[in-house]
Design a protein around this motif. Structure first.
Motif, PDB file in Angstrom:
ATOM      1  N   ILE A 155       0.840  -1.205   0.000  1.00  0.00           N
ATOM      2  CA  ILE A 155       0.000   0.000   0.000  1.00  0.00           C
ATOM      3  C   ILE A 155       0.873   1.252   0.000  1.00  0.00           C
ATOM      4  O   ILE A 155       0.822   2.072  -0.923  1.00  0.00           O
TER       5      ILE A 155
ATOM      6  N   LEU B 274      -4.902  -1.305  -1.164  1.00  0.00           N
ATOM      7  CA  LEU B 274      -5.716  -1.346   0.059  1.00  0.00           C
ATOM      8  C   LEU B 274      -6.962  -2.202  -0.165  1.00  0.00           C
ATOM      9  O   LEU B 274      -7.371  -2.974   0.721  1.00  0.00           O
TER      10      LEU B 274
ATOM     11  N   SER C   5      -8.027  -2.684   7.805  1.00  0.00           N
ATOM     12  CA  SER C   5      -8.386  -1.900   6.612  1.00  0.00           C
ATOM     13  C   SER C   5      -9.330  -0.762   6.968  1.00  0.00           C
ATOM     14  O   SER C   5      -9.267   0.331   6.393  1.00  0.00           O
TER      15      SER C   5
ATOM     16  N   TRP D  93      -7.169   2.083   8.234  1.00  0.00           N
ATOM     17  CA  TRP D  93      -6.442   2.757   7.147  1.00  0.00           C
ATOM     18  C   TRP D  93      -7.387   3.635   6.328  1.00  0.00           C
ATOM     19  O   TRP D  93      -7.026   4.744   5.944  1.00  0.00           O
TER      20      TRP D  93
ATOM     21  N   TRP E 242      -7.168   7.673   5.689  1.00  0.00           N
ATOM     22  CA  TRP E 242      -6.554   7.634   4.365  1.00  0.00           C
ATOM     23  C   TRP E 242      -6.023   8.984   3.890  1.00  0.00           C
ATOM     24  O   TRP E 242      -4.914   9.079   3.363  1.00  0.00           O
TER      25      TRP E 242
END
Length: 421
Positions: free
Chosen positions: A287, A300, A315, A318, A322
């Motif tokens: 990523i 991702l 996830s 993240w 982001w």
């Protein structure tokens, strides 16, 4: 070879005649100590001549209103050991020696040696032993305390000095130190700010101490930096502390906040079993190691497809961060590592932790006998040690960040009139 050099060599040969043992030069009664003693006494005699206006035994001194009045002995400390010197006196008592001023018992350079040892994390007792072992100098804890305490005024001036108006990159992080206040040892947070100036050079901005680390105190830190002249920062690199990015944006609303990728990866791996850590770390690397933001988004998505069944929180975390995790994709690959981690300040903290490692907890003010910090409030003792450590570390920062000109050009392109070169 010049005639002066030949004379100097001849003099050295004469002085070293009969030399057979290092102690003959460096020992308690060695040549080096004798020469230092004679040199200091000659210099003091020259100062007296300038003061009274005539040479020893010169007839001009008769009836001059002031005259030499013998000598008194004084023990001074030097890097080669302690020895007695004879200090001339005048009859009027007006002579003020410059080389070894009244009430001073250390030649210039001795204090620097003590501070250098202190900056390397040595305790008062360690410094005492070091000076005695290497130089035959016995010093008291009080002397070491007085030498190091003189740094505090310098620290206060450094903490309030004006700063540059623009730092393209600012790094913020905190480290924990152990402090003994009223009984048990407690942790204190030391806040550090590190800047990269327009020349691409690292610059330590300041440090602050508080009982704990929190976004509220960081807000006070950012406000102080602005009050000291910092008007703009392009990218602020921070760890994962809750509320920290928002605190940056309150004071510097135009600043892009880059969350540290390394901190994010560490946090993500806390959810993962030991067996699968390498595989998860590899997929996370795909990523932040992507060439473009689009490729990172695709990586991702693949990560979610692979791991969401077992570790859905990774996830999700993240995606939630982001925007602040991907600021570095706006810049060339050569400098992305400078932007997406707080490694620059973490390596600084690592060096400071090594310095503090042997010290244990800072003692109670007016507490532990024989400690250089015993007469200081704890926060001042901590500041003193860390400031000297920062000074020593900073000497290694001799080069600007690699590929800095490319980065600066990108700042110009992306930020336009905010960049004044």
């Amino acid at each position: 070879m010049t005639s002066d050099t030949a004379k100097q060599d001849a003099l050295l040969d004469e002085l070293l005649k009969g030399y057979s043992d290092p102690k003959d030069i460096l020992g308690e009664h060695g040549l080096l100590k004798q020469l230092t003693k004679r040199l200091v006494e000659r210099a003091l005699e020259a100062e007296m001549t300038a003061h009274v206006g005539y040479a020893p035994h010169a007839p001009e001194g008769r009836g001059s209103g002031n005259s030499r009045n013998g000598k008194h002995t004084k023990t001074i400390q030097t890097e080669t050991g302690a020895f007695e010197i004879e200090v001339p006196r005048d009859r009027n008592g007006a002579f003020e020696p410059q080389l070894v001023p009244k009430r001073q018992r250390r030649l210039e350079g001795f204090d620097d040696k003590v501070l250098a040892l202190y900056a390397r994390g040595l305790s008062t007792r360690d410094i005492q032993g070091h000076l005695e072992e290497l130089y035959g100098v016995e010093v008291s804890p009080t002397l070491i305390s007085n030498v190091t305490e003189s740094v505090l005024e310098e620290v206060k001036a450094w903490q309030s000095r004006p700063l540059a108006s623009v730092y393209p990159i600012l790094y913020f992080d905190a480290l924990i130190v152990k402090s003994r206040e009223t009984g048990p040892v407690k942790n204190k947070a030391v806040y550090l700010a590190l800047g990269v100036n327009l020349q691409g050079e690292k610059e330590r901005l300041s440090l602050w101490i508080a009982d704990t680390e929190g976004a509220k105190f960081w807000l006070a830190v950012f406000t102080e930096l602005k009050n000291r002249g910092v008007q703009d920062c392009f990218i602020a690199c921070v760890d994962g502390l809750k509320g920290l990015p928002e605190a940056v944006e309150v004071v510097f609303p135009k600043t892009q906040v880059q969350r540290c990728i390394v901190h994010k990866v560490r946090h993500s791996l806390q959810y993962v079993t030991w067996k699968e850590r390498k595989a998860v770390a590899k997929d996370l690397r795909a990523i932040y190691g992507a060439a473009t933001l689009t490729e990172a988004e695709a990586a991702l998505a693949r990560f979610g497809e692979t791991w969401d069944a077992k570790y859905p929180a990774i996830s999700q975390s993240w995606r939630a961060d982001w925007t602040r995790l991907t600021v570095f994709f706006d810049y060339p690959p050569e400098i992305r590592k400078v932007l997406y981690t707080t490694n620059a300040i973490e390596s600084l903290n690592f060096s400071l932790r090594k310095l503090l490692k042997t010290r244990g907890a800072f003692p109670i003010a007016n507490g532990v006998s024989g400690s250089a910090e015993a007469a200081l409030p704890n926060d001042e003792a901590i500041l003193k040690v860390l400031y000297l450590g920062l000074q020593r570390i900073e000497k290694k920062w001799t080069m600007p960040i690699q590929d800095w000109k490319r980065a600066l050009n990108h700042f110009v392109i992306l930020l336009g009139d905010r960049v004044t070169l």
